[in-house]
Design a protein around this motif. Structure first.
Motif, short mmCIF file in Angstrom:
data_model
loop_
_atom_site.label_atom_id
_atom_site.label_comp_id
_atom_site.label_asym_id
_atom_site.label_seq_id
_atom_site.Cartn_x
_atom_site.Cartn_y
_atom_site.Cartn_z
N ILE A 118 6.84 -11.21 -2.19
CA ILE A 118 6.95 -9.76 -2.01
C ILE A 118 5.78 -9.04 -2.67
CG2 ILE A 118 8.30 -7.71 -2.67
CD1 ILE A 118 10.82 -9.51 -2.35
N VAL A 119 5.50 -9.36 -3.93
CA VAL A 119 4.43 -8.67 -4.65
C VAL A 119 3.07 -9.01 -4.04
CG1 VAL A 119 3.33 -8.33 -6.90
CG2 VAL A 119 5.81 -8.63 -6.77
N GLN A 120 2.89 -10.24 -3.62
CA GLN A 120 1.62 -10.62 -2.99
C GLN A 120 1.41 -9.85 -1.69
OE1 GLN A 120 0.96 -14.76 -1.46
NE2 GLN A 120 -0.72 -14.74 -2.95
N THR A 156 6.22 -12.16 4.15
CA THR A 156 7.51 -11.59 4.55
C THR A 156 7.43 -10.95 5.93
OG1 THR A 156 7.05 -9.40 3.59
CG2 THR A 156 7.97 -11.08 2.11
N GLU A 157 8.58 -10.84 6.57
CA GLU A 157 8.62 -10.22 7.90
C GLU A 157 8.19 -8.76 7.84
OE1 GLU A 157 8.93 -11.76 10.82
OE2 GLU A 157 8.91 -13.54 9.54
N LYS A 158 8.66 -8.05 6.82
CA LYS A 158 8.28 -6.64 6.67
C LYS A 158 6.79 -6.53 6.41
CE LYS A 158 9.47 -2.29 6.53
NZ LYS A 158 10.01 -1.61 7.74
N LEU A 191 8.68 -2.27 -3.38
CA LEU A 191 10.05 -1.76 -3.26
C LEU A 191 10.47 -1.66 -1.80
CD1 LEU A 191 10.13 1.09 -5.96
CD2 LEU A 191 11.17 -1.19 -6.08
N LEU A 192 9.53 -1.27 -0.94
CA LEU A 192 9.82 -1.17 0.49
C LEU A 192 10.17 -2.54 1.07
CD1 LEU A 192 9.82 0.48 3.15
CD2 LEU A 192 7.38 -0.02 3.33
N ILE A 193 9.40 -3.55 0.72
CA ILE A 193 9.65 -4.91 1.22
C ILE A 193 10.93 -5.48 0.60
CG2 ILE A 193 8.76 -7.26 1.31
CD1 ILE A 193 5.93 -6.02 1.23
N ALA A 194 11.12 -5.24 -0.70
CA ALA A 194 12.28 -5.80 -1.40
C ALA A 194 13.60 -5.22 -0.91
CB ALA A 194 12.13 -5.55 -2.90
N LYS A 195 13.54 -4.02 -0.37
CA LYS A 195 14.75 -3.34 0.08
C LYS A 195 15.56 -4.17 1.06
CE LYS A 195 14.14 0.08 2.88
NZ LYS A 195 13.77 1.40 3.46
N ASP A 196 14.88 -4.94 1.89
CA ASP A 196 15.55 -5.75 2.91
C ASP A 196 15.55 -7.24 2.56
OD1 ASP A 196 15.95 -3.46 4.53
OD2 ASP A 196 13.89 -3.62 5.26
N THR A 197 15.33 -7.55 1.28
CA THR A 197 15.20 -8.94 0.86
C THR A 197 16.13 -9.25 -0.31
OG1 THR A 197 12.84 -8.76 1.44
CG2 THR A 197 13.52 -10.72 0.22
#
Length: 217
Positions: free
Chosen positions: A119-121, A188-190, A38-44
Motif C-alpha cells: 500500500i505505502v509503496q 494493489t488494484e486501486k 489512506l485511499l488505497i487502505a480504505k478498501d484493503t
C-alpha cells in the motif's frame, strides 16, 4: 498513547525534520503519499496504523540527500518510534517498509513483503507519476542542475542500483528510466487503477513536449 495521538505526534515530527527539504521530497510529498495510502487502505484488509506510520516516515531521511546512506532513514524512524514507546512489532514493520519501498533502478529485490508495504509503496509511486510526478521530476532536475532534454543522450533502462543512484541524465530521460515503468509495477488494484490514468497524462505531456521542442503546431 492512542493510535490517533501517535499519528499526530508523527506528523509534527516529520514536518519539523523536513522543514528545509527539497520541494519534491518535502512535507507536502509526505502528505500526498499519506493521503494516497489512506485511499488505497480504505478498501484493503490491513493494519492502518502501520500504513499511516510507514507513509509518514518513508522519506524521513532520503538517501539521495544523505550522501547515499540508506541507514539514516530507518534509524531515525526507529529512534522516534521507540521514544513514543511503540511496540517492537510495529517499529520493525515500519522500518522494513522504509528499507524496501524505494525504486532503486527497478532491479531491487525486496527482502520483506506485507500488504502494508504494498500500500505505502503504491502510494509513494503514485506521487511520482501524473501531473505531480511531472512537476516533481523537473523540480528535482532543476535542484540537481540537469538539462531538461538532450536528444543526443538516450535513456538507459535496466540500470543497476548503483548506476541508478549515480545517474545524472536529462530530466526527460527519467520518464523512460522510471516514471513510465511504474504503472506496471503497482501492487494493489486501486493503485493500478489510479496509475493507469496518471500514466496517460504523462504520455500526453511527453507528446506535447516533443511537439513544442521541434516547433510543430
Amino acid at each position: 498513547m492512542s493510535a490517533s495521538e501517535l499519528i499526530i505526534k508523527t506528523i509534527v515530527f516529520v514536518k519539523e525534520k523536513l522543514n528545509d527539504a527539497e520541494g519534491g521530497h518535502d512535507w507536502f510529498h509526505i502528505e500526498r503519499v499519506y493521503k494516497n495510502a489512506l485511499l488505497i487502505a480504505k478498501d484493503t484488509d490491513c493494519d492502518t496504523t502501520v500504513v499511516q506510520l510507514g507513509a509518514l516516515l518513508h522519506d524521513i531521511a532520503d538517501s539521495k540527500f544523505h550522501n547515499g546512506d540508506e541507514t539514516i532513514g530507518p534509524k531515525t524512524a526507529r529512534a522516534f518510534l521507540e521514544a513514543q514507546n511503540v511496540c517492537e512489532d510495529i517499529i520493525a514493520h515500519v522500518v522494513n517498509i522504509i528499507e524496501n519501498i524505494s525504486y532503486k533502478g527497478g532491479n531491487f529485490e525486496k527482502k520483506f513483503s506485507s500488504v502494508e508495504l504494498d500500500i505505502v509503496q503504491d502510494a509513494d509511486r503514485l506521487d511520482a507519476i501524473g501531473a505531480i510526478g511531472v512537476a516533481r521530476a523537473f523540480n528535482y532536475g532543476g535542484f540537481k542542475n540537469r538539462a531538461l532534454y538532450n536528444p543526443e543522450i538516450a535513456p538507459v533502462t535496466n540500470m543497476t542500483k548503483e548506476e541508478y543512484k549515480k545517474n545524472n541524465a536529462p530530466t526527460i530521460n527519467h520518464f523512460y528510466e522510471k516514471l513510465l515503468l511504474l504503472k506496471d509495477k503497482m501492487n494493489t488494484e486501486k493503485g493500478k487503477e489510479i496509475a493507469a490514468e496518471r500514466h496517460r497524462f504523462m504520455e500526453s505531456f511527453l507528446a506535447q513536449f516533443y511537439a513544442e521542442w521541434e516547433g510543430v503546431e
